[in-house]
Design a protein around this motif. Structure first.
Motif, PDB file in Angstrom:
ATOM      1  N   ARG A   1      63.447  31.186 -52.337  1.00  0.00           N
ATOM      2  CA  ARG A   1      64.682  31.217 -52.071  1.00  0.00           C
ATOM      3  C   ARG A   1      65.426  31.844 -50.916  1.00  0.00           C
ATOM      4  O   ARG A   1      65.441  32.961 -51.881  1.00  0.00           O
ATOM      5  CB  ARG A   1      65.570  31.030 -53.438  1.00  0.00           C
ATOM      6  CG  ARG A   1      66.395  30.454 -53.424  1.00  0.00           C
ATOM      7  CD  ARG A   1      67.108  29.357 -55.516  1.00  0.00           C
ATOM      8  NE  ARG A   1      66.436  28.323 -55.056  1.00  0.00           N
ATOM      9  CZ  ARG A   1      65.955  28.620 -56.525  1.00  0.00           C
ATOM     10  NH1 ARG A   1      65.643  29.801 -57.158  1.00  0.00           N
ATOM     11  NH2 ARG A   1      65.374  27.547 -56.840  1.00  0.00           N
TER      12      ARG A   1
ATOM     13  N   LEU B   1      69.839  28.589 -50.675  1.00  0.00           N
ATOM     14  CA  LEU B   1      70.358  28.545 -51.741  1.00  0.00           C
ATOM     15  C   LEU B   1      71.634  28.626 -51.000  1.00  0.00           C
ATOM     16  O   LEU B   1      72.109  29.959 -50.525  1.00  0.00           O
ATOM     17  CB  LEU B   1      70.857  29.368 -53.206  1.00  0.00           C
ATOM     18  CG  LEU B   1      71.869  29.156 -54.004  1.00  0.00           C
ATOM     19  CD1 LEU B   1      71.608  28.600 -54.785  1.00  0.00           C
ATOM     20  CD2 LEU B   1      71.511  30.769 -54.832  1.00  0.00           C
ATOM     21  N   THR B   2      72.864  28.140 -50.401  1.00  0.00           N
ATOM     22  CA  THR B   2      73.937  27.953 -49.834  1.00  0.00           C
ATOM     23  C   THR B   2      75.017  28.337 -50.738  1.00  0.00           C
ATOM     24  O   THR B   2      75.370  28.097 -51.996  1.00  0.00           O
ATOM     25  CB  THR B   2      74.409  26.758 -49.324  1.00  0.00           C
ATOM     26  OG1 THR B   2      73.231  26.062 -48.749  1.00  0.00           O
ATOM     27  CG2 THR B   2      75.564  26.534 -48.169  1.00  0.00           C
ATOM     28  N   VAL B   3      75.879  30.288 -50.314  1.00  0.00           N
ATOM     29  CA  VAL B   3      76.752  30.811 -51.070  1.00  0.00           C
ATOM     30  C   VAL B   3      77.626  30.439 -49.889  1.00  0.00           C
ATOM     31  O   VAL B   3      77.657  30.359 -49.069  1.00  0.00           O
ATOM     32  CB  VAL B   3      76.511  31.457 -51.622  1.00  0.00           C
ATOM     33  CG1 VAL B   3      74.948  31.888 -52.817  1.00  0.00           C
ATOM     34  CG2 VAL B   3      75.770  32.778 -50.184  1.00  0.00           C
TER      35      VAL B   3
ATOM     36  N   ASP C   1      77.783  37.793 -50.924  1.00  0.00           N
ATOM     37  CA  ASP C   1      77.501  36.601 -52.548  1.00  0.00           C
ATOM     38  C   ASP C   1      75.600  36.296 -52.244  1.00  0.00           C
ATOM     39  O   ASP C   1      75.310  36.949 -53.154  1.00  0.00           O
ATOM     40  CB  ASP C   1      77.946  35.172 -52.614  1.00  0.00           C
ATOM     41  CG  ASP C   1      78.960  35.421 -52.525  1.00  0.00           C
ATOM     42  OD1 ASP C   1      79.784  35.979 -53.551  1.00  0.00           O
ATOM     43  OD2 ASP C   1      80.316  33.891 -52.448  1.00  0.00           O
TER      44      ASP C   1
ATOM     45  N   MET D   1      74.858  39.646 -52.891  1.00  0.00           N
ATOM     46  CA  MET D   1      74.441  40.218 -54.634  1.00  0.00           C
ATOM     47  C   MET D   1      72.854  39.442 -55.016  1.00  0.00           C
ATOM     48  O   MET D   1      72.292  39.497 -55.866  1.00  0.00           O
ATOM     49  CB  MET D   1      75.979  39.810 -55.362  1.00  0.00           C
ATOM     50  CG  MET D   1      77.422  40.937 -54.437  1.00  0.00           C
ATOM     51  SD  MET D   1      76.629  42.324 -55.025  1.00  0.00           S
ATOM     52  CE  MET D   1      77.568  42.929 -54.226  1.00  0.00           C
ATOM     53  N   SER D   2      73.216  38.133 -54.678  1.00  0.00           N
ATOM     54  CA  SER D   2      72.026  37.665 -55.265  1.00  0.00           C
ATOM     55  C   SER D   2      70.917  38.004 -54.838  1.00  0.00           C
ATOM     56  O   SER D   2      70.161  37.628 -55.812  1.00  0.00           O
ATOM     57  CB  SER D   2      72.008  35.523 -54.321  1.00  0.00           C
ATOM     58  OG  SER D   2      73.250  34.997 -54.603  1.00  0.00           O
TER      59      SER D   2
ATOM     60  N   PHE E   1      70.542  40.569 -57.654  1.00  0.00           N
ATOM     61  CA  PHE E   1      70.635  40.415 -58.753  1.00  0.00           C
ATOM     62  C   PHE E   1      69.090  39.748 -59.793  1.00  0.00           C
ATOM     63  O   PHE E   1      69.310  38.591 -60.148  1.00  0.00           O
ATOM     64  CB  PHE E   1      72.014  40.428 -59.277  1.00  0.00           C
ATOM     65  CG  PHE E   1      72.617  41.430 -59.390  1.00  0.00           C
ATOM     66  CD1 PHE E   1      72.285  41.947 -60.266  1.00  0.00           C
ATOM     67  CD2 PHE E   1      74.056  41.994 -58.358  1.00  0.00           C
ATOM     68  CE1 PHE E   1      73.206  43.554 -60.067  1.00  0.00           C
ATOM     69  CE2 PHE E   1      74.248  43.313 -58.372  1.00  0.00           C
ATOM     70  CZ  PHE E   1      74.248  44.121 -59.275  1.00  0.00           C
ATOM     71  N   GLY E   2      68.845  39.380 -58.321  1.00  0.00           N
ATOM     72  CA  GLY E   2      66.958  38.153 -58.579  1.00  0.00           C
ATOM     73  C   GLY E   2      68.257  36.632 -58.774  1.00  0.00           C
ATOM     74  O   GLY E   2      67.115  36.092 -59.119  1.00  0.00           O
ATOM     75  N   MET E   3      68.859  36.342 -58.115  1.00  0.00           N
ATOM     76  CA  MET E   3      68.837  35.264 -58.278  1.00  0.00           C
ATOM     77  C   MET E   3      68.549  34.058 -56.791  1.00  0.00           C
ATOM     78  O   MET E   3      68.535  32.941 -56.668  1.00  0.00           O
ATOM     79  CB  MET E   3      70.372  34.273 -58.047  1.00  0.00           C
ATOM     80  CG  MET E   3      71.463  34.980 -59.309  1.00  0.00           C
ATOM     81  SD  MET E   3      71.946  36.893 -59.161  1.00  0.00           S
ATOM     82  CE  MET E   3      74.098  36.996 -58.478  1.00  0.00           C
TER      83      MET E   3
ATOM     84  N   GLN F   1      65.459  35.574 -53.263  1.00  0.00           N
ATOM     85  CA  GLN F   1      64.501  36.340 -53.473  1.00  0.00           C
ATOM     86  C   GLN F   1      64.993  36.892 -51.510  1.00  0.00           C
ATOM     87  O   GLN F   1      64.528  37.878 -51.490  1.00  0.00           O
ATOM     88  CB  GLN F   1      62.768  35.841 -53.167  1.00  0.00           C
ATOM     89  CG  GLN F   1      62.018  35.792 -54.250  1.00  0.00           C
ATOM     90  CD  GLN F   1      62.774  34.516 -55.439  1.00  0.00           C
ATOM     91  OE1 GLN F   1      63.789  33.490 -54.923  1.00  0.00           O
ATOM     92  NE2 GLN F   1      63.331  34.490 -56.489  1.00  0.00           N
TER      93      GLN F   1
END
Lengths: 287, 309
Positions: free
Chosen positions: A147, A179-181, A186, A189-190, A193-195, A197
């Motif tokens: 991701r 993953l659209t942020v 964002d 930070m993703s 913090f592992g949201m 890769q």
């Protein structure tokens, strides 16, 4: 009934009709001369267009001293394109991403749409996107089917990642999950913090992050970089005949000179304009 | 040599077949969304985003205005045979987690998820952002604001405050904490704190935000000294906050969908409960001007909404 009376009244009536017609014509010409800057940019983070519209209209009023100049944002690409085709919009001005302009140029209907200004960040009309991961990801191969957090258009992000992947020896059709942020920070930070890769962000955002949080920046690895992408452009149909169109373009050009203009540019994601040069046209692949 | 080629061919086809069947199995999986109340806009948004991000077969239960006994819910869930359940909101999570046994359960939209009991098969997207996120944005948006004050109760937020202090140092901010043991101490605490700091960071603290009066006191005293308040919830905008940074609702739906996909495809999920991946920033530009706060124009592109009047 007295003949004079009827004559007098029909004379007054005729005068009233002429005055009314003049008024309508005046109003019509006023409407005709009204100019709008139409805006579409999915990369832009701001999603509350009402406030930007208000801010922009207020700027246009102070820059042109006239209420005839307006800003109209669009959220949907298809509606925007349909709108661009309308013949009565030939004297208006449009602000759109450079990649969308390139797409439009493939259609005959838009051939007369010419770039006037390009947005700049610190005098640079282009930017690049970088793919970053945490340090433990040593190569892009480890990102296959993983991701990637990215702000902006999903398909465009996918293509950019695939382009970077191809430069790193991956097949250009290698699949990644997006993953659209809402914005670059964002995405950053993703990754931290592992949201996700990986994160696809602008080089400018990465630079800002490196200045503000040096320790966290050291945890990241840059896997690759995209080609230079031109920032959004202001376009208008050629030839520009109407004075009002020229006036709107001047007001747009003067934005970096006023604090309100600077604020709007900041909200849209850049901080200046420059006139489009033949070199820029080359970059846009427009002959 | 020919034998080796045959063996390699056989294994490659076998691997391809296994991968294809795994994907097919993933696609035929069934997901059940249990929504606490679909008429609540944020729950509806998250529901929609989750659903549109997935290609699985999806079933839905809307708990709005309905009372489910544990048995009723259990029967309803088992009749749908879901491979995974997504609970939106605390009500949906509490009731569902009590009746399911083996299915993976993902939650989202729960205030302070640590209050709830989690099982081995529980995953989730928290509602609270990592402290790094707001701290980074404070530093990025307001380069002159270097000293930020926090009112907190040691009983609930000492650990949070210690961590925030460390993270603040990373972005060049000094955090000044003023401990509160009861709401009556708010005025006195602000009297000490406000002269020392450039801004107040309002956190989710049960003593600092004991009731509307405590909140009004904080906003009034900060406004009197033209000190901006940064808050964690968009609701504080109407009380005069200069900036709010909250979790972005649509992103949470997409994030939960990604987790569901990973679980159903039997891929590794690194963090069982993740912080939200997206943030929603609202800035009161009028107050920024009114207080004479220096703003970094380049950072304005990180703002989703602005308030001007």
């Amino acid at each position: 009934m007295d003949e004079n009376f009827i004559h007098r009244h029909s004379f007054i009536g005729r005068r009233a009709i002429i005055i009314l017609t003049c008024l309508v014509l005046m109003l019509f010409s006023w409407q005709l001369e009204a100019r709008t800057l139409y805006f579409y940019n999915p990369e832009s983070n701001i999603n509350d267009f009402r406030s930007v519209k208000r801010l922009f209209n207020r700027y246009l009023l102070s820059a042109t001293k006239s209420r005839r100049y307006r800003f109209q944002p669009f959220k949907n690409a298809k509606i925007f394109e349909r709108f661009l085709k309308k013949p009565r919009k030939r004297n208006e001005v449009f602000l759109l991403p450079s990649w969308q302009y390139q797409k439009l140029m493939k259609q005959k209907a838009f051939r007369k749409l010419k770039p006037i200004f390009v947005a700049t960040i610190n005098n640079n009309p282009t930017y690049t996107k970088v793919l970053i991961t945490k340090k433990n990801i040593r190569s892009m191969k480890q990102l296959r089917r993983k991701r990637i957090a990215s702000a902006g258009d999903r398909n465009y992000s996918k293509k950019t990642i695939q382009f970077i992947g191809a430069k790193n020896g991956l097949h250009y059709r290698t699949q990644f999950r997006i993953l659209t942020v809402p914005k670059d920070v964002d995405a950053l930070m993703s990754v931290l913090f592992g949201m996700a890769q990986g994160a696809l962000i602008s080089h400018i955002s990465l630079n800002s992050f490196s200045r503000i949080n040096k320790r966290k920046y050291r945890l990241l690895r840059q896997q690759g970089e995209s080609q230079a992408i031109m920032l959004p452009i202001v376009v208008a149909y050629q030839p520009i005949k109407k004075k009002s169109t020229k006036r709107l373009l001047s007001a747009i050009q003067a934005m970096p000179d006023s604090s309100r203009g600077k604020e709007i540019l900041g909200l849209l994601g850049w901080n200046g304009w420059k006139k489009v040069t033949p070199r820029d046209l080359q970059l846009l692949e427009v002959k | 040599m020919r034998n080796w080629i045959l063996i390699i061919c056989f294994y490659s086809s076998f691997a391809a077949f296994t991968a294809a069947s795994a994907t097919a199995a993933g696609m035929s999986s069934r997901i059940l969304i249990i929504n606490s109340d679909k008429s609540v806009s944020k729950y509806a948004i998250i529901h929609r985003e989750f659903k549109s991000a997935l290609k699985f077969k999806i079933f839905e239960i809307n708990m709005q205005g309905k009372t489910f006994t544990p048995n009723m819910l259990k029967q309803r869930v088992s009749s749908l045979h879901p491979d995974l359940i997504y609970a939106i909101g605390s009500k949906a999570y509490i009731q569902t987690s009590a009746v399911i046994k083996n299915q993976p359960l993902i939650f989202s939209s729960m205030i302070n998820w640590r209050r709830f009991r989690l099982n081995n098969n529980t995953y989730g997207v928290a509602l609270e952002l990592q402290v790094d996120m707001p701290l980074y944005l404070y530093s990025y948006l307001f380069p002159k604001i270097r000293r930020i004050g926090v009112l907190y109760s040691p009983r609930y937020n000492q650990q949070w405050f210690n961590n925030a202090m460390l993270q603040a140092q990373e972005v060049g901010i000094s955090l000044y904490g003023q401990a509160l043991n009861q709401p009556e101490e708010i005025s006195r605490a602000l009297k000490i704190l406000l002269p020392k700091v450039d801004a107040i960071w309002l956190i989710s603290d049960p003593i600092a935000l004991y009731d509307k009066n405590s909140m009004r006191t904080i906003f009034a005293k900060a406004a009197a000294r033209k000190k901006p308040i940064f808050a964690y919830n968009t609701l504080f905008m109407k009380y005069g906050a200069v900036l709010t940074i909250a979790a972005d609702i649509p992103t949470m739906g997409r994030q939960a969908a990604g987790m569901a996909e990973d679980i159903l495809n039997q891929e590794q999920v690194d963090e069982k409960v993740q912080p939200p991946a997206g943030s929603h920033v609202i800035l009161n530009l009028k107050k920024v001007h009114e207080y004479g706060i220096k703003i970094n124009h380049a950072a304005l592109s990180s703002v989703e909404e602005i308030i001007q009047e």
